[in-house]
Scaffold this motif. Structure first.
Motif, PDB file in Angstrom:
ATOM      1  N   SER A 233     -15.722 -24.764 -51.913  1.00 20.96           N
ATOM      2  CA  SER A 233     -15.200 -25.857 -52.733  1.00 20.96           C
ATOM      3  C   SER A 233     -13.843 -26.289 -52.222  1.00 20.96           C
ATOM      4  O   SER A 233     -13.106 -25.485 -51.627  1.00 20.96           O
ATOM      5  CB  SER A 233     -15.078 -25.433 -54.207  1.00 20.96           C
ATOM      6  OG  SER A 233     -14.436 -26.440 -54.982  1.00 20.96           O
ATOM      7  N   ILE A 234     -13.505 -27.550 -52.477  1.00 21.08           N
ATOM      8  CA  ILE A 234     -12.153 -28.019 -52.180  1.00 21.08           C
ATOM      9  C   ILE A 234     -11.141 -27.262 -53.035  1.00 21.08           C
ATOM     10  O   ILE A 234      -9.980 -27.127 -52.660  1.00 21.08           O
ATOM     11  CB  ILE A 234     -12.044 -29.537 -52.407  1.00 21.08           C
ATOM     12  CG1 ILE A 234     -10.719 -30.049 -51.823  1.00 21.08           C
ATOM     13  CG2 ILE A 234     -12.174 -29.892 -53.895  1.00 21.08           C
ATOM     14  CD1 ILE A 234     -10.619 -31.553 -51.792  1.00 21.08           C
ATOM     15  N   ALA A 235     -11.593 -26.746 -54.171  1.00 22.32           N
ATOM     16  CA  ALA A 235     -10.749 -25.922 -55.039  1.00 22.32           C
ATOM     17  C   ALA A 235     -10.862 -24.477 -54.583  1.00 22.32           C
ATOM     18  O   ALA A 235     -11.579 -23.666 -55.175  1.00 22.32           O
ATOM     19  CB  ALA A 235     -11.169 -26.075 -56.500  1.00 22.32           C
ATOM     20  N   ALA A 236     -10.153 -24.138 -53.500  1.00 22.81           N
ATOM     21  CA  ALA A 236     -10.298 -22.810 -52.887  1.00 22.81           C
ATOM     22  C   ALA A 236      -9.961 -21.689 -53.855  1.00 22.81           C
ATOM     23  O   ALA A 236     -10.544 -20.604 -53.787  1.00 22.81           O
ATOM     24  CB  ALA A 236      -9.406 -22.717 -51.647  1.00 22.81           C
ATOM     25  N   GLY A 237      -9.028 -21.923 -54.762  1.00 23.92           N
ATOM     26  CA  GLY A 237      -8.641 -20.903 -55.720  1.00 23.92           C
ATOM     27  C   GLY A 237      -9.712 -20.584 -56.744  1.00 23.92           C
ATOM     28  O   GLY A 237      -9.617 -19.584 -57.456  1.00 23.92           O
ATOM     29  N   LEU A 238     -10.751 -21.441 -56.825  1.00 16.86           N
ATOM     30  CA  LEU A 238     -11.860 -21.204 -57.755  1.00 16.86           C
ATOM     31  C   LEU A 238     -13.119 -20.781 -57.009  1.00 16.86           C
ATOM     32  O   LEU A 238     -14.216 -20.905 -57.537  1.00 16.86           O
ATOM     33  CB  LEU A 238     -12.148 -22.473 -58.576  1.00 16.86           C
ATOM     34  CG  LEU A 238     -10.987 -23.032 -59.396  1.00 16.86           C
ATOM     35  CD1 LEU A 238     -11.448 -24.232 -60.218  1.00 16.86           C
ATOM     36  CD2 LEU A 238     -10.381 -21.964 -60.309  1.00 16.86           C
ATOM     37  N   ALA A 239     -12.954 -20.282 -55.791  1.00 16.02           N
ATOM     38  CA  ALA A 239     -14.119 -19.956 -54.970  1.00 16.02           C
ATOM     39  C   ALA A 239     -14.086 -18.533 -54.433  1.00 16.02           C
ATOM     40  O   ALA A 239     -14.212 -18.308 -53.227  1.00 16.02           O
ATOM     41  CB  ALA A 239     -14.218 -20.962 -53.818  1.00 16.02           C
ATOM     42  N   PRO A 240     -13.928 -17.533 -55.307  1.00 13.66           N
ATOM     43  CA  PRO A 240     -13.999 -16.143 -54.843  1.00 13.66           C
ATOM     44  C   PRO A 240     -15.444 -15.779 -54.517  1.00 13.66           C
ATOM     45  O   PRO A 240     -16.374 -16.486 -54.919  1.00 13.66           O
ATOM     46  CB  PRO A 240     -13.487 -15.349 -56.043  1.00 13.66           C
ATOM     47  CG  PRO A 240     -13.909 -16.169 -57.215  1.00 13.66           C
ATOM     48  CD  PRO A 240     -13.762 -17.606 -56.775  1.00 13.66           C
TER      49      PRO A 240
END
Length: 322
Positions: A233-240
């Motif tokens: 995702s472009i939202a890397a912080g929400l992609a663990p």
């Protein structure tokens, strides 16, 4: 539901953690919670919405809350390793420097390079690896280098620290109808939801928001157990790479539903917020994206709280948004 560790997150423990966070030498802020109507965001009449501006937090995101509580309960001068796409790593590095601890952040290759540079500026080592290999490297550091693993979202002390955000929300909006929170591994969502529900807000509906390409908690709810995936995702912080076990247990107890937003909707949310003077990173914009795109049911006339969870976005990243 099983999970004695989840049972240990009592209201008394959360209040104690809040006091630890408040008094932390790391300087954690009680960030503003403001009505949507007092911003220059496009008008909305669907609900009475308050926005929690955690993008203004010390180190740029909510992560410093959990880190403050973690480090307060660990020996000073330790040698710690963690995994992070950026925000937790930044707070971890900030705390490591303050407490004189040695640290290493294992970071997915998809995270912006500028975040690696920032973390290293605090004297913490960074190793970039494919997302699927994060835990392999962490385990190697624990096994071969005798480092202590501090989890970036699946940790009781961390979640208790994050719960301070939920308690702050209730100081301003004592009985919200709806609270919308981003979700990656689930640490923030679990902390906020637990704090609100244990404070007596039994009727409050709490929603987690994930990117469509990083829907680990959504899938965990479907499969009734924590699962992993090749999150993108472009939202890397929400992609663990996987949902946390303890966050999953708490979210199953206290969260109404996990909803999904697309990367395009997240991009648009970043742009709208920036156009109104609010610098919010993609991960921090997910809850806002869910609200403006009608992903949250039954908000007409309700008191709604939207968490803007972080503002760590560089000029190079902002150029990607319309």
């Amino acid at each position: 539901m099983e999970g004695s560790l989840a049972d240990s997150l009592t209201l008394d423990l959360l209040r104690e953690a809040r006091q630890t966070v408040r008094s932390s030498p790391l300087g954690v802020l009680n960030t503003p919670t403001i009505p949507w109507s007092q911003t220059t965001l496009p008008p909305t009449s669907a609900a009475s919405i308050h926005i929690k501006l955690e993008n203004m937090q010390r180190t740029g995101s909510f992560k410093i809350r959990g880190v403050a509580n973690q480090f307060a309960r660990r020996p000073k001068g330790g040698h710690f390793v963690t995994m992070s796409a950026g925000n937790y790593g930044k707070s971890f590095a900030f705390a490591s420097k303050h407490y004189g601890s040695r640290g290493k952040v294992v970071m997915p290759e998809t995270a912006p390079a500028s975040r690696s540079v920032l973390i290293e500026s605090f004297g913490v080592e960074v190793e970039r690896v494919p997302t699927s290999g994060l835990m392999d490297v962490v385990n190697r550091c624990v096994r071969e280098d005798n480092m202590t693993f501090l989890h970036s979202y699946d940790d009781l002390d961390l979640i208790a620290g994050h719960a301070s955000l939920g308690l702050e929300v209730l100081d301003v909006v004592p009985d919200p109808d709806v609270v919308v929170v981003c979700c990656g591994g689930g640490g923030l969502l679990a902390g906020v939801a637990t704090a609100i529900k244990l404070s007596g807000c039994e009727g409050t509906r709490i929603y987690g928001v994930e990117p469509e390409g990083a829907s680990t908690m959504f899938r965990s709810f479907q499969q009734k157990q924590p699962v992993g995936m090749d999150a993108q995702s472009i939202a890397a912080g929400l992609a663990p790479p996987f949902a946390g076990k303890l966050p999953y247990e708490l979210c199953r107890r206290y969260v109404e539903e996990i909803v999904l937003v697309s990367d395009e909707q997240i991009k648009a949310a970043v742009s709208v917020l920036y156009g109104s003077g609010l610098v919010v990173e993609p991960s921090g914009s997910a809850a806002f994206a869910a609200i403006v795109n009608g992903k949250i049911p039954d908000v007409e006339g309700r008191n709604v709280v939207c968490i803007l969870s972080g503002g760590n976005v560089g000029k190079d990243e902002l150029n990607k948004f319309p």
